[in-house]
Scaffold this active site. Structure first.
Site, PDB file in Angstrom:
ATOM      1  N   ARG A   1      38.067  38.655  29.582  1.00 27.22           N
ATOM      2  CA  ARG A   1      36.852  39.291  30.115  1.00 27.22           C
ATOM      3  C   ARG A   1      36.057  40.014  29.026  1.00 27.22           C
ATOM      4  NH1 ARG A   1      39.173  41.312  35.970  1.00 27.22           N
ATOM      5  NH2 ARG A   1      38.233  39.619  37.172  1.00 27.22           N
TER       6      ARG A   1
ATOM      7  N   LYS B   1      48.774  35.325  49.073  1.00 29.09           N
ATOM      8  CA  LYS B   1      48.445  35.590  50.478  1.00 29.09           C
ATOM      9  C   LYS B   1      47.373  34.673  51.035  1.00 29.09           C
ATOM     10  CE  LYS B   1      48.365  40.053  51.698  1.00 29.09           C
ATOM     11  NZ  LYS B   1      47.738  41.372  51.537  1.00 29.09           N
TER      12      LYS B   1
ATOM     13  N   GLY C   1      40.153  36.095  37.405  1.00 28.71           N
ATOM     14  CA  GLY C   1      40.835  36.801  36.334  1.00 28.71           C
ATOM     15  C   GLY C   1      42.308  36.424  36.257  1.00 28.71           C
TER      16      GLY C   1
ATOM     17  N   GLY D   1      37.739  37.241  42.998  1.00 27.94           N
ATOM     18  CA  GLY D   1      37.239  37.661  44.309  1.00 27.94           C
ATOM     19  C   GLY D   1      35.776  37.279  44.473  1.00 27.94           C
TER      20      GLY D   1
HETATM   21  C1  3PG Z   1      38.730  41.970  39.530  1.00 21.96           C
HETATM   22  O1  3PG Z   1      39.653  42.275  38.789  1.00 21.96           O
HETATM   23  O2  3PG Z   1      38.833  41.109  40.413  1.00 21.96           O
HETATM   24  C2  3PG Z   1      37.390  42.635  39.330  1.00 21.96           C
HETATM   25  O3  3PG Z   1      37.350  43.362  38.143  1.00 21.96           O
HETATM   26  C3  3PG Z   1      37.081  43.491  40.518  1.00 21.96           C
HETATM   27  O4  3PG Z   1      38.037  44.503  40.656  1.00 21.96           O
HETATM   28  P1  3PG Z   1      38.313  45.141  42.079  1.00 21.96           P
HETATM   29  O5  3PG Z   1      38.929  44.030  42.911  1.00 21.96           O
HETATM   30  O6  3PG Z   1      39.273  46.278  41.853  1.00 21.96           O
HETATM   31  O7  3PG Z   1      37.013  45.597  42.663  1.00 21.96           O
END
Ligand code: 3PG
Ligand code: MG
Length: 402
Positions: free
Chosen positions: A35, A200, A356, A380
């Site tokens: 990242r 999950k 990630g 996400g």
């Molecule tokens: C991740 O690691 O998916 C992003 O940096 C977002 O982090 P978060 O899910 O804690 O908001």
């Protein structure tokens, strides 16, 4: 959406950049700097244009107050190495140190602020409190560049509210990520397969539901697959199981059949007697997992089947490991899946590794970023995009300047 080149002459301007620098750490050692490397070009481009660059980011999920283990200090150091020039680090986010260091920046210098989430205003659901914190961030800068793709699905102060307070533009990383996701959702070249793994199924229900309308094949592995196997009536032993999702998954299996989406499940699994690298383990048929064992990876016949189902695909999105790859005895399935993607990438297919965790997994297994079409920095965020959800961090950019 405006890009940074639409911001005009940036020399001497204070530019606040939201990046996603949420990297995995082992103590203060960064175990995957993907990242940081992905964020560096936007930051460097602004610095080279003579801007005074103020980078803000989060690390982990601290609860609105400082916690040493979530400090961005190690990230500042690594970012400096990647940029090839020192990065100034502020010990707070909008406090005295941040204000003093932002004010002292020279043209082309880069400052990283301490973890945004050390401030309750960053993530609160209360609009006024978020807006107040966003106001403090905005007061440090003249313009805002949104480049944290991994957080565009979060309605947080540094992602959403600050864009309503400053003239803003979309950073290159966010633009690239969104372009790739558009290619997946608008008329993808077919066959189009989606491979889902990870622990999950409940995290992925929305995206599965939406993909049944767009993908040709859905290949499932990882911990979530045992809820699929249970939905087909199989014994899954001590494997991960979300019993409350079995009916939903049954519904998806029926829908897939009706809509002509092929669902591909493992035919064998590596079953261990404990969640541990030195547990006794063996390959068993997926419909014959012993009651006292847990599946921790897909087996070799499944790896071969998945590779065969991917071989003719022209578009593939992959999110989530096939097994507990962090432990060597359960890494083969994830490795084989990555290898299958590498091969079709070489034949010209568009392959996208989403997220990630999946990105860190393929790098840890020895693959290079260039082996795939695109490695996304946001798990996400990319799943929510494919689910067809509205992403607040993108909507606010489309709205234009306040
Ligand atoms: C991740 O690691 O998916 C992003 O940096 C977002 O982090 P978060 O899910 O804690 O908001
Ligand atoms: Mg995450």
């Amino acid at each position: 959406m405006k890009t940074t080149s639409d911001l005009g002459d940036l020399r001497g301007k204070r530019v606040l950049v939201r990046s996603d620098l949420n990297v995995p750490l082992d103590g203060s050692t960064i175990t995957d700097d993907g990242r940081i490397r992905a964020s560096a070009p936007t930051i460097k481009g602004l610095a080279d244009a003579g801007a005074r660059v103020i980078v803000c980011a989060h690390l982990g999920r601290p609860k609105g107050a400082p916690e040493a283990k979530y400090s961005l200090a190690p990230v500042a150091k690594r970012l400096g190495e990647v940029l090839g020039s020192d990065v100034v680090f502020a010990e707070d986010t909008v406090g005295d140190d941040a204000r003093a260091k932002a004010a002292a920046l020279e043209d082309g210098q880069v400052l990283l602020l301490e973890n945004l989430r050390f401030n309750a205003g960053e993530t609160t659901k209360t609009d006024d409190e978020r807006a107040e914190f966003a106001g403090e961030l905005a007061s440090l800068a003249d313009v805002f560049v949104s480049d944290g793709f991994g957080v565009v699905h979060r309605k947080q102060a540094s992602v959403y509210d600050v864009a309503r307070l400053l003239p803003h533009a979309t950073g290159d990383l966010v633009s690239t990520e969104v372009d790739v996701l558009r290619r997946l959702t608008r008329d993808p070249e077919r066959p189009y397969a989606v491979v889902l793994g990870g622990a999950k199924v409940s995290d992925k229900l929305g995206v599965i539901g939406n993909l049944l309308g767009t993908a040709d094949r859905l290949i499932v592995g990882g911990g979530m697959v045992f809820t699929f196997l249970a939905a087909q009536g199989h014994e899954v032993g001590k494997s991960l199981l979300e019993a409350d999702q079995i009916d939903t998954v049954k519904g998806y299996l029926d829908r897939a059949e009706k809509e002509g989406v092929e669902i591909v499940l493992p035919v064998d699994v590596v079953a261990a007697d404990a969640f541990s690298a030195d547990a006794a383990h063996e390959v068993v048929a997926a419909d014959a997992i012993p009651a006292d064992r847990m599946g921790l990876d897909i087996g070799p016949a499944s790896s071969a089947l998945f590779a065969e189902k991917l071989a003719d695909c022209r578009t593939v999105f992959w999110n989530g490991p096939m097994g507990a790859f962090e432990m060597e005895p359960y890494a083969a399935g994830t490795k084989a899946l990555a290898q299958a993607l590498v091969e079709i990438t070489a034949q010209g297919a568009l392959t996208v590794v989403g997220g990630g965790d999946s990105a860190a997994a393929v790098r840890q297994l020895g693959f290079a970023d260039s082996d795939f079409g695109h490695i996304s920095t946001g798990g996400g965020a990319s799943l929510e995009y494919l689910e067809g959800k509205e992403l607040p961090g993108l909507t606010v950019l489309e709205e234009g300047d306040a």
